[in-house]
Design a protein around this motif. Structure first.
Motif, mmCIF file in Angstrom:
data_model
loop_
_atom_site.group_PDB
_atom_site.id
_atom_site.type_symbol
_atom_site.label_atom_id
_atom_site.label_comp_id
_atom_site.label_asym_id
_atom_site.label_seq_id
_atom_site.Cartn_x
_atom_site.Cartn_y
_atom_site.Cartn_z
ATOM 1 N N VAL A 137 40.804 39.341 43.575
ATOM 2 C CA VAL A 137 39.471 39.525 43.476
ATOM 3 C C VAL A 137 38.671 38.730 44.818
ATOM 4 C CG1 VAL A 137 37.392 38.591 42.389
ATOM 5 C CG2 VAL A 137 39.426 39.550 41.185
ATOM 6 N N ALA A 138 39.439 37.878 45.330
ATOM 7 C CA ALA A 138 38.947 37.141 46.506
ATOM 8 C C ALA A 138 39.011 37.844 47.726
ATOM 9 C CB ALA A 138 39.626 35.946 46.735
ATOM 10 N N GLY A 197 38.746 41.182 47.782
ATOM 11 C CA GLY A 197 37.823 42.189 47.555
ATOM 12 C C GLY A 197 38.068 43.140 46.654
ATOM 13 N N SER A 214 38.544 45.395 42.908
ATOM 14 C CA SER A 214 37.765 45.514 41.999
ATOM 15 C C SER A 214 38.469 45.023 40.827
ATOM 16 C CB SER A 214 37.464 47.202 41.696
ATOM 17 O OG SER A 214 38.761 47.610 41.356
ATOM 18 N N THR A 243 42.471 45.117 40.393
ATOM 19 C CA THR A 243 42.885 43.748 40.169
ATOM 20 C C THR A 243 44.125 43.918 39.043
ATOM 21 O OG1 THR A 243 41.065 42.595 41.089
ATOM 22 C CG2 THR A 243 42.767 41.294 39.834
ATOM 23 N N ALA A 303 32.538 39.434 34.948
ATOM 24 C CA ALA A 303 32.606 40.332 36.109
ATOM 25 C C ALA A 303 32.247 41.837 35.895
ATOM 26 C CB ALA A 303 33.777 40.177 37.036
ATOM 27 N N TRP A 304 32.778 42.156 34.797
ATOM 28 C CA TRP A 304 32.727 43.790 34.541
ATOM 29 C C TRP A 304 31.477 43.942 33.889
ATOM 30 C CZ3 TRP A 304 35.237 47.917 35.845
ATOM 31 C CH2 TRP A 304 34.737 49.212 35.223
ATOM 32 N N GLY A 360 28.382 41.720 36.156
ATOM 33 C CA GLY A 360 28.223 41.822 37.842
ATOM 34 C C GLY A 360 28.419 40.378 38.411
ATOM 35 N N VAL A 361 28.930 39.363 37.442
ATOM 36 C CA VAL A 361 29.146 38.127 38.196
ATOM 37 C C VAL A 361 30.584 37.875 38.894
ATOM 38 C CG1 VAL A 361 29.466 35.699 37.553
ATOM 39 C CG2 VAL A 361 27.771 37.238 36.376
ATOM 40 N N GLY A 362 30.657 37.086 40.043
ATOM 41 C CA GLY A 362 31.772 37.116 40.778
ATOM 42 C C GLY A 362 32.648 36.326 39.776
ATOM 43 N N PRO A 363 34.126 36.812 39.404
ATOM 44 C CA PRO A 363 34.909 36.270 38.755
ATOM 45 C C PRO A 363 35.959 35.341 39.406
ATOM 46 C CG PRO A 363 35.630 38.482 39.594
ATOM 47 C CD PRO A 363 34.545 38.273 40.078
ATOM 48 N N HIS A 364 35.895 34.973 40.654
ATOM 49 C CA HIS A 364 36.695 34.059 41.319
ATOM 50 C C HIS A 364 36.563 32.769 40.575
ATOM 51 C CE1 HIS A 364 38.579 31.351 44.297
ATOM 52 N NE2 HIS A 364 39.465 32.477 44.414
#
Length: 162
Positions: free
Chosen positions: A44-45, A47, A49, A53, A100-101, A104-108
């Motif tokens: 994910v970091a 880039g 999807s 991933t 994230a799905w 839309g939040v960043g999952p890292h």
């Protein structure tokens, strides 16, 4: 006599013949969940999807469940429906990727936190198991050590006093 015995021991493998080493049978071992979460965080970091991933993870660790989830998400399946057939082992991965799905939040950060949580939980379980083992070993060791202490420590002193 000793030389003859050593020569016989050295020649024993030659007499018995050369044995071939056992070949290891390749077994599929499950990849540690914390490692799976770390791999997902790295993907994910970089880039990738969420479906990308999951598909890459499925290929990397040899799990079809994750590739099936990735394909279902790419085809437009709902999040819960896509994860319905996946192994329950991957629930922390699904929970970390869900925001994230869905939002839309960043999952890292969630993936890193989930991996840390898995490791800390495993560490805590190992610590508790070690504490239980220590408690279980007190009685057998006490039953062995106390008579030895009495026989080797106290009896000679008492006999010396007589």
């Amino acid at each position: 006599m000793m030389t003859l015995l050593c020569a016989a021991a050295a020649g024993l493998p030659w007499v018995l013949g050369h044995r071939e080493p056992r070949r290891r049978v390749a077994r599929h071992r499950a990849v540690d969940l914390a490692v799976v979460l770390d791999l997902a965080a790295a993907a994910v970091a970089s880039g990738a999807s969420v479906p990308g991933t999951l598909e890459a993870l499925g290929v990397a660790i040899g799990e079809d469940d994750l590739a099936v989830v990735a394909r279902a998400l790419q085809l437009g399946a709902a999040w819960d429906l896509a994860w319905a057939e996946a192994s329950a082992r991957y629930a922390p991965l699904a929970e970390a990727l869900a925001p994230a799905w869905l939002e839309g939040v960043g999952p890292h950060p969630m993936l890193v936190a989930s991996a840390d949580h898995v490791r800390s939980r495993r560490h805590q379980q190992a610590r508790e198991a070690a504490e239980r083992l220590a408690v279980r070993l007190v009685v057998p060791l006490g039953l062995c050590q106390l008579p030895a202490f009495v026989l080797l420590g106290l009896v000679p002193v008492l006999l010396g006093l007589l």
